[in-house]
Design an enzyme around this catalytic site. Structure first.
Site, PDB file in Angstrom:
ATOM      1  N   TYR A 139       0.814  -1.223   0.000  1.00 21.89           N
ATOM      2  CA  TYR A 139       0.000   0.000   0.000  1.00 21.89           C
ATOM      3  C   TYR A 139       0.853   1.282   0.000  1.00 21.89           C
ATOM      4  O   TYR A 139       0.893   2.027  -0.986  1.00 21.89           O
ATOM      5  CB  TYR A 139      -0.937  -0.059   1.205  1.00 21.89           C
ATOM      6  CG  TYR A 139      -1.763   1.175   1.460  1.00 21.89           C
ATOM      7  CD1 TYR A 139      -2.352   1.876   0.417  1.00 21.89           C
ATOM      8  CD2 TYR A 139      -1.973   1.613   2.764  1.00 21.89           C
ATOM      9  CE1 TYR A 139      -3.131   3.002   0.670  1.00 21.89           C
ATOM     10  CE2 TYR A 139      -2.747   2.725   3.025  1.00 21.89           C
ATOM     11  CZ  TYR A 139      -3.321   3.422   1.976  1.00 21.89           C
ATOM     12  OH  TYR A 139      -4.084   4.528   2.223  1.00 21.89           O
ATOM     13  N   ASP A 165       9.439  -7.505  -3.548  1.00 21.23           N
ATOM     14  CA  ASP A 165       8.181  -7.761  -2.822  1.00 21.23           C
ATOM     15  C   ASP A 165       7.835  -9.244  -2.987  1.00 21.23           C
ATOM     16  O   ASP A 165       7.979  -9.794  -4.076  1.00 21.23           O
ATOM     17  CB  ASP A 165       7.064  -6.885  -3.426  1.00 21.23           C
ATOM     18  CG  ASP A 165       5.878  -6.741  -2.497  1.00 21.23           C
ATOM     19  OD1 ASP A 165       5.591  -5.597  -2.092  1.00 21.23           O
ATOM     20  OD2 ASP A 165       5.237  -7.766  -2.177  1.00 21.23           O
ATOM     21  N   ASP A 213      11.634 -12.538  -1.171  1.00 22.25           N
ATOM     22  CA  ASP A 213      11.628 -12.102   0.223  1.00 22.25           C
ATOM     23  C   ASP A 213      12.671 -10.997   0.429  1.00 22.25           C
ATOM     24  O   ASP A 213      13.771 -11.074  -0.109  1.00 22.25           O
ATOM     25  CB  ASP A 213      11.964 -13.309   1.091  1.00 22.25           C
ATOM     26  CG  ASP A 213      11.678 -13.033   2.532  1.00 22.25           C
ATOM     27  OD1 ASP A 213      10.631 -13.478   3.013  1.00 22.25           O
ATOM     28  OD2 ASP A 213      12.501 -12.334   3.182  1.00 22.25           O
ATOM     29  N   ALA A 235       8.523  -3.353   3.644  1.00 24.27           N
ATOM     30  CA  ALA A 235       7.998  -4.714   3.817  1.00 24.27           C
ATOM     31  C   ALA A 235       7.931  -5.069   5.301  1.00 24.27           C
ATOM     32  O   ALA A 235       8.943  -5.034   5.995  1.00 24.27           O
ATOM     33  CB  ALA A 235       8.892  -5.703   3.082  1.00 24.27           C
ATOM     34  N   SER A 283       6.444   3.854  13.022  1.00 19.95           N
ATOM     35  CA  SER A 283       5.024   3.987  13.367  1.00 19.95           C
ATOM     36  C   SER A 283       4.838   4.736  14.675  1.00 19.95           C
ATOM     37  O   SER A 283       5.687   4.666  15.579  1.00 19.95           O
ATOM     38  CB  SER A 283       4.444   2.580  13.509  1.00 19.95           C
ATOM     39  OG  SER A 283       3.203   2.631  14.161  1.00 19.95           O
ATOM     40  N   TYR A 314       4.033  -5.177  17.613  1.00 18.27           N
ATOM     41  CA  TYR A 314       4.225  -4.430  16.369  1.00 18.27           C
ATOM     42  C   TYR A 314       5.065  -3.168  16.632  1.00 18.27           C
ATOM     43  O   TYR A 314       6.066  -2.907  15.961  1.00 18.27           O
ATOM     44  CB  TYR A 314       2.853  -4.060  15.774  1.00 18.27           C
ATOM     45  CG  TYR A 314       2.949  -3.104  14.617  1.00 18.27           C
ATOM     46  CD1 TYR A 314       3.357  -3.542  13.364  1.00 18.27           C
ATOM     47  CD2 TYR A 314       2.658  -1.746  14.792  1.00 18.27           C
ATOM     48  CE1 TYR A 314       3.477  -2.648  12.309  1.00 18.27           C
ATOM     49  CE2 TYR A 314       2.767  -0.855  13.741  1.00 18.27           C
ATOM     50  CZ  TYR A 314       3.174  -1.311  12.502  1.00 18.27           C
ATOM     51  OH  TYR A 314       3.309  -0.424  11.466  1.00 18.27           O
ATOM     52  N   LYS A 317       9.212  -1.999  15.731  1.00 18.53           N
ATOM     53  CA  LYS A 317       9.624  -0.749  15.084  1.00 18.53           C
ATOM     54  C   LYS A 317      10.684  -0.045  15.931  1.00 18.53           C
ATOM     55  O   LYS A 317      11.657   0.493  15.416  1.00 18.53           O
ATOM     56  CB  LYS A 317       8.418   0.183  14.883  1.00 18.53           C
ATOM     57  CG  LYS A 317       7.353  -0.350  13.936  1.00 18.53           C
ATOM     58  CD  LYS A 317       7.836  -0.396  12.499  1.00 18.53           C
ATOM     59  CE  LYS A 317       6.754  -0.829  11.522  1.00 18.53           C
ATOM     60  NZ  LYS A 317       7.290  -1.146  10.193  1.00 18.53           N
ATOM     61  N   GLY A 324      -4.228  -3.811  22.380  1.00 22.14           N
ATOM     62  CA  GLY A 324      -3.116  -3.038  21.827  1.00 22.14           C
ATOM     63  C   GLY A 324      -3.504  -1.691  21.251  1.00 22.14           C
ATOM     64  O   GLY A 324      -2.664  -1.002  20.670  1.00 22.14           O
TER      65      GLY A 324
END
Ligand code: UDP
Length: 343
Positions: free
Chosen positions: A20, A40, A59, A82, A125, A149, A153, A291
Site C-alpha cells: 500500500y 516484494d 523475500d 515490507a 510507526s 508491532y 519498530k 493493543g
C-alpha cells in the site's frame, strides 16, 4: 515533473514496493526521476501491472536475491516498507512479528552494509509511543510501545542509531500515524487480504449494507471511541522523497512523525462515510481490540520545519473519497473480488 529516469538516475531499492504505502512511494520516486527496483514477495496476492518499476518477486531478506540486486545495481538508498502491519495479530503471535519485522530487517541491513549502501529510509510507526503521556505526540515523547508491532519498530530504530555510530549508516525513520486514501487514477490503493483497517472496512460495510463493528466505545475520548490521525498515503509518499533529499544533503540521521495533528474518532469517521455515501451504516459495538491506545494524534512540526513536509491531500473528505475510488476498483478486480465478497 520529470517522469523519465535517465542513465544516471539514482537507483532506489524499495522493499514492499507492491504494498500500500510502498507502491505510492515507488510511483512518486519514479515520477521524480529515480530508477525504482521493487522487491516484494506478493504475499497479499495483489496484482501489480505497472511498468514504471523493475519488480523482483522475493523475500526482502533473501540473501541470494539481495546479493544479486546489490551486485548488479548501484543502489543509492533502500526504502524499507515490507513488514507485517496488524497490531492485534502482533499481540496474538509476537514471534511472527519479531522474526519478520526485526530479524529479517537485520539481515537486509547486513547485506546493505556489506555492499556499502549507506542510506536507509524506514517505515516506522506512532505505535512506538504507546499510551500518550501528552498530546499531540512529538518525537521526544517517551517510547513505551504496548504491542509487539510497535516494539519491533522501536528495536529497528535503536539498531539504526547504533549502525549510524558504528558504520555511518545514514537513516530517516518516518513514524506514520494512520495512513489512508489512495492516488486517483493509478490503480494503487489499500488492498490487504483479511482487511482489518477502519476505512476500507467501513466503506465495504456501507456498500454491502453489512454491520460494522466498533472496537470499544468506553474510551476517555470525545465520544468514547478511539481517536486517530489520518494522513493521506500520497503525503506519506512525499515525505519519503523529502527524506531522501535530506539524507543527500546532510551527514546526519533523524526521526519524524507524519500526521496532520487532527484527531478523528471512529464514530466521526463512520458519520463522514455515511455523509459521503448518503447512507446509514449498521453499527455494533464490541470489546476493545488489544493493543489499541485511546488517542493517537501527531505533532509533525519537526517534519514541517526540517523536511519542509506539508500534508496536501489529507483533508478527511479527500481521504475518504480517494479510498472509495480504490474500493470501487477492487470490487471489479476478478483476482480480488472473492476476498472482498467474503466480507
Ligand atoms: N477499528 C474499529 N473497527 C474496525 C477496524 C478498526 O473500531 O473494524 C478501530 C480500531 O480499534 C482503531 C481505529 O479503528 O481504534 C483505527 O484502526 P486501524 O486498524 O484502521 O488502524 P491502527 O490505528 O490500528 O493503525
Amino acid at each position: 515533473m520529470n517522469t523519465q529516469f535517465s542513465f544516471n538516475s539514482p537507483t532506489i531499492l524499495i522493499t514492499g514496493g507492491a504494498g500500500y504505502i510502498g507502491s505510492h512511494t515507488a510511483f512518486l520516486m519514479y515520477k521524480k526521476g529515480y530508477k525504482v527496483i521493487i522487491l516484494d514477495n506478493f504475499w497479499q496476492n495483489q496484482s501489480f501491472n505497472h511498468n514504471w518499476a523493475q519488480v523482483i518477486k522475493g523475500d526482502f531478506a533473501d540473501k541470494k536475491i539481495l546479493e544479486k540486486i546489490f551486485k548488479e545495481n548501484q543502489i543509492d538508498a533502500v526504502m524499507h516498507f515490507a513488514a507485517f502491519i496488524e497490531v492485534g495479530e502482533s499481540v496474538k503471535n509476537p514471534l511472527k512479528y519479531y522474526q519478520n519485522n526485526v530479524v529479517k530487517t537485520l539481515d537486509l541491513l547486513e547485506v546493505m552494509l556489506k555492499h556499502d549502501v549507506k542510506k536507509f529510509i524506514f517505515s516506522s510507526s506512532c505505535a512506538i509511543y504507546g499510551i500518550p503521556q501528552y498530546l499531540p505526540l512529538d518525537e521526544n515523547h517517551p517510547k513505551n510501545p504496548i504491542n509487539p508491532y510497535g516494539k519491533c519498530k522501536l528495536i529497528i530504530e535503536e539498531t539504526l542509531k547504533d549502525l549510524y555510530n558504528s558504520h555511518n549508516l545514514k537513516f530517516v525513520s518516518l513514524r506514520y500515524f494512520n495512513a489512508a486514501g489512495s492516488l486517483f487514477g493509478e490503480n494503487l490503493g489499500e488492498r490487504h487480504l483479511n482487511e482489518t483497517h477502519l476505512i476500507p472496512l467501513l466503506l465495504r460495510a456501507a456498500k454491502k449494507n453489512k454491520t460494522f463493528t466498533i472496537f470499544g466505545d468506553g474510551y476517555k475520548t470525545k465520544d468514547g471511541s478511539c481517536v486517530r490521525d489520518f494522513v493521506h498515503v500520497s503525503d506519506i509518499a512525499q515525505a519519503h522523497v523529502l527524506a531522501l533529499e535530506y539524507l543527500n544533503k546532510n551527514e546526519c540521521s533523524d526521526f519524524f512523525n507524519l500526521g496532520t495533528g487532527n484527531g478523528f474518532s471512529v464514530k466521526e469517521i463512520v458519520a463522514a462515510v455515511e455523509k459521503i455515501l448518503t447512507t446509514k451504516i449498521k453499527i455494533k459495538v464490541e470489546k476493545r481490540r488489544e493493543g489499541d491506545p485511546a488517542i493517537l494524534v501527531a505533532d509533525s512540526s519537526k517534519a514541517n520545519e526540517i523536511l519542509n513536509w506539508k500534508p496536501k491531500y489529507s483533508d478527511l473528505e479527500n481521504i475518504l473519497k480517494s479510498a472509495l475510488h480504490f474500493e470501487n476498483i477492487i470490487y471489479k478486480d476478478k483476482n480480488y473480488s472473492e476476498e472482498v465478497q467474503k466480507f
